[in-house]
Write a protein that holds these residues in place. Structure first.
Motif, PDB file in Angstrom:
ATOM      1  N   LEU A  47      60.212  35.513  40.810  1.00 21.84           N
ATOM      2  CA  LEU A  47      59.027  36.297  41.154  1.00 21.84           C
ATOM      3  C   LEU A  47      57.792  35.800  40.401  1.00 21.84           C
ATOM      4  CD1 LEU A  47      58.076  38.766  42.783  1.00 21.84           C
ATOM      5  CD2 LEU A  47      58.674  40.167  40.800  1.00 21.84           C
ATOM      6  N   LYS A  48      58.013  35.202  39.232  1.00 21.16           N
ATOM      7  CA  LYS A  48      56.903  34.676  38.431  1.00 21.16           C
ATOM      8  C   LYS A  48      56.082  33.669  39.231  1.00 21.16           C
ATOM      9  CE  LYS A  48      57.619  33.635  34.199  1.00 21.16           C
ATOM     10  NZ  LYS A  48      57.915  33.115  32.878  1.00 21.16           N
ATOM     11  N   PHE A  49      56.761  32.839  40.023  1.00 21.91           N
ATOM     12  CA  PHE A  49      56.055  31.824  40.808  1.00 21.91           C
ATOM     13  C   PHE A  49      55.207  32.453  41.905  1.00 21.91           C
ATOM     14  CE2 PHE A  49      59.712  29.531  39.053  1.00 21.91           C
ATOM     15  CZ  PHE A  49      59.031  28.547  38.362  1.00 21.91           C
ATOM     16  N   LEU A  50      55.605  33.632  42.387  1.00 22.18           N
ATOM     17  CA  LEU A  50      54.827  34.304  43.421  1.00 22.18           C
ATOM     18  C   LEU A  50      53.597  35.010  42.872  1.00 22.18           C
ATOM     19  CD1 LEU A  50      57.698  35.898  45.546  1.00 22.18           C
ATOM     20  CD2 LEU A  50      56.331  33.872  46.089  1.00 22.18           C
ATOM     21  N   VAL A  51      53.671  35.491  41.638  1.00 26.83           N
ATOM     22  CA  VAL A  51      52.564  36.279  41.087  1.00 26.83           C
ATOM     23  C   VAL A  51      51.672  35.497  40.127  1.00 26.83           C
ATOM     24  CG1 VAL A  51      53.761  38.480  41.384  1.00 26.83           C
ATOM     25  CG2 VAL A  51      53.988  37.234  39.233  1.00 26.83           C
ATOM     26  N   LEU A  52      52.044  34.275  39.775  1.00 24.11           N
ATOM     27  CA  LEU A  52      51.265  33.505  38.808  1.00 24.11           C
ATOM     28  C   LEU A  52      49.846  33.227  39.311  1.00 24.11           C
ATOM     29  CD1 LEU A  52      51.185  32.051  36.093  1.00 24.11           C
ATOM     30  CD2 LEU A  52      52.017  30.012  37.254  1.00 24.11           C
ATOM     31  N   ILE A  53      49.710  32.712  40.515  1.00 23.03           N
ATOM     32  CA  ILE A  53      48.383  32.386  41.052  1.00 23.03           C
ATOM     33  C   ILE A  53      47.534  33.647  41.233  1.00 23.03           C
ATOM     34  CG2 ILE A  53      47.145  31.326  42.986  1.00 23.03           C
ATOM     35  CD1 ILE A  53      48.634  29.329  41.169  1.00 23.03           C
ATOM     36  N   PRO A  54      48.076  34.752  41.805  1.00 27.83           N
ATOM     37  CA  PRO A  54      47.256  35.971  41.861  1.00 27.83           C
ATOM     38  C   PRO A  54      46.815  36.475  40.486  1.00 27.83           C
ATOM     39  CG  PRO A  54      49.068  36.156  43.391  1.00 27.83           C
ATOM     40  CD  PRO A  54      49.307  34.912  42.589  1.00 27.83           C
ATOM     41  N   PHE A  55      47.689  36.361  39.472  1.00 29.52           N
ATOM     42  CA  PHE A  55      47.284  36.758  38.124  1.00 29.52           C
ATOM     43  C   PHE A  55      46.138  35.880  37.627  1.00 29.52           C
ATOM     44  CE2 PHE A  55      51.701  38.580  36.820  1.00 29.52           C
ATOM     45  CZ  PHE A  55      51.398  39.761  37.460  1.00 29.52           C
ATOM     46  N   ILE A  56      46.237  34.575  37.853  1.00 25.14           N
ATOM     47  CA  ILE A  56      45.174  33.659  37.428  1.00 25.14           C
ATOM     48  C   ILE A  56      43.882  33.973  38.172  1.00 25.14           C
ATOM     49  CG2 ILE A  56      44.424  31.239  37.459  1.00 25.14           C
ATOM     50  CD1 ILE A  56      47.354  30.484  36.866  1.00 25.14           C
ATOM     51  N   ASN A  57      43.972  34.232  39.467  1.00 31.77           N
ATOM     52  CA  ASN A  57      42.775  34.571  40.253  1.00 31.77           C
ATOM     53  C   ASN A  57      42.129  35.858  39.759  1.00 31.77           C
ATOM     54  OD1 ASN A  57      42.986  32.321  41.907  1.00 31.77           O
ATOM     55  ND2 ASN A  57      44.194  33.395  43.447  1.00 31.77           N
ATOM     56  N   LEU A  58      42.936  36.860  39.453  1.00 34.21           N
ATOM     57  CA  LEU A  58      42.395  38.122  38.944  1.00 34.21           C
ATOM     58  C   LEU A  58      41.721  37.914  37.591  1.00 34.21           C
ATOM     59  CD1 LEU A  58      42.057  41.167  39.289  1.00 34.21           C
ATOM     60  CD2 LEU A  58      44.298  41.449  38.226  1.00 34.21           C
ATOM     61  N   GLY A  59      42.357  37.158  36.714  1.00 32.10           N
ATOM     62  CA  GLY A  59      41.754  36.870  35.409  1.00 32.10           C
ATOM     63  C   GLY A  59      40.459  36.096  35.542  1.00 32.10           C
ATOM     64  N   ALA A  60      40.418  35.139  36.481  1.00 32.67           N
ATOM     65  CA  ALA A  60      39.187  34.378  36.704  1.00 32.67           C
ATOM     66  C   ALA A  60      38.090  35.285  37.237  1.00 32.67           C
ATOM     67  CB  ALA A  60      39.449  33.231  37.667  1.00 32.67           C
ATOM     68  N   MET A  61      38.460  36.260  38.074  1.00 34.23           N
ATOM     69  CA  MET A  61      37.459  37.220  38.570  1.00 34.23           C
ATOM     70  C   MET A  61      36.901  38.061  37.425  1.00 34.23           C
ATOM     71  SD  MET A  61      38.493  38.856  42.283  1.00 34.23           S
ATOM     72  CE  MET A  61      38.936  40.350  41.484  1.00 34.23           C
ATOM     73  N   VAL A  62      37.779  38.471  36.513  1.00 33.21           N
ATOM     74  CA  VAL A  62      37.341  39.280  35.375  1.00 33.21           C
ATOM     75  C   VAL A  62      36.364  38.494  34.518  1.00 33.21           C
ATOM     76  CG1 VAL A  62      38.116  40.314  33.199  1.00 33.21           C
ATOM     77  CG2 VAL A  62      39.379  40.756  35.302  1.00 33.21           C
ATOM     78  N   PHE A  63      36.664  37.215  34.272  1.00 33.51           N
ATOM     79  CA  PHE A  63      35.783  36.377  33.463  1.00 33.51           C
ATOM     80  C   PHE A  63      34.582  35.863  34.244  1.00 33.51           C
ATOM     81  CE2 PHE A  63      39.769  35.497  30.905  1.00 33.51           C
ATOM     82  CZ  PHE A  63      39.370  36.274  29.834  1.00 33.51           C
TER      83      PHE A  63
END
Length: 159
Positions: free
Chosen positions: A72-88
């Motif tokens: 599941l980590k491989f499925l959620v890694l990119i969305p987590f990175i995208n969300l973090g990039a949006m926050v920053f």
């Protein structure tokens, strides 16, 4: 093949019946899930051990469940990175193998720096989504496991 799955399921059920209270079992499963989807590779077993031992959680079930959830980590890694990039409020650049390879060929240290930033964005995204989801998942699991525990207790007393 089917007998192996049945054997694996029976082993899993045995681990679930090791006498933990529903609250402890729910906590074990939730922590295992959260650690498994954490956006860093290769640390889940060590982290789970460090968490399970002082809190007297079910380490075998946590590690087994961690291995099941790990893809599941491989499925959620990119969305987590995208969300973090949006926050920053920034753009990320190295999300494909080709981009990482090209960056590595230009500068190893710049690649490490950029990938570290991507992991930081992933950590922020994980924190914003996984922690609240884990809390909700814990209470949901606790209610379900308590129900099944009471059901099992009632069946044992009626026999």
């Amino acid at each position: 093949m089917k007998s192996k799955l049945v054997k694996l399921w029976n082993t899993f059920k045995t681990l679930l019946k090791q006498g933990l209270a529903p609250k402890q079992l729910a906590m074990s499963l939730v922590i295992s899930t959260l650690v498994s989807i954490f956006p860093m590779f290769g640390v889940s077993t060590i982290v789970l051990t460090c968490i399970a031992l002082p809190f007297r959680l079910n380490l075998p079930i946590m590690i087994a469940f961690s291995y099941i959830i790990e893809p599941l980590k491989f499925l959620v890694l990119i969305p987590f990175i995208n969300l973090g990039a949006m926050v920053f409020g920034t753009e990320h650049t190295l999300l494909t193998f080709e981009a990482i390879k090209a960056s590595y060929e230009l500068s190893f240290f710049n690649t490490i720096k950029t990938l570290s930033y991507e992991l930081l964005c992933g950590f922020v995204g994980w924190t914003l989504t996984a922690i609240p989801s884990g809390i909700i998942f814990f209470f949901f699991l606790k209610v379900i496991l308590t129900y099944f525990d009471k059901l099992k207790t009632n069946q044992l007393t009626t026999k």
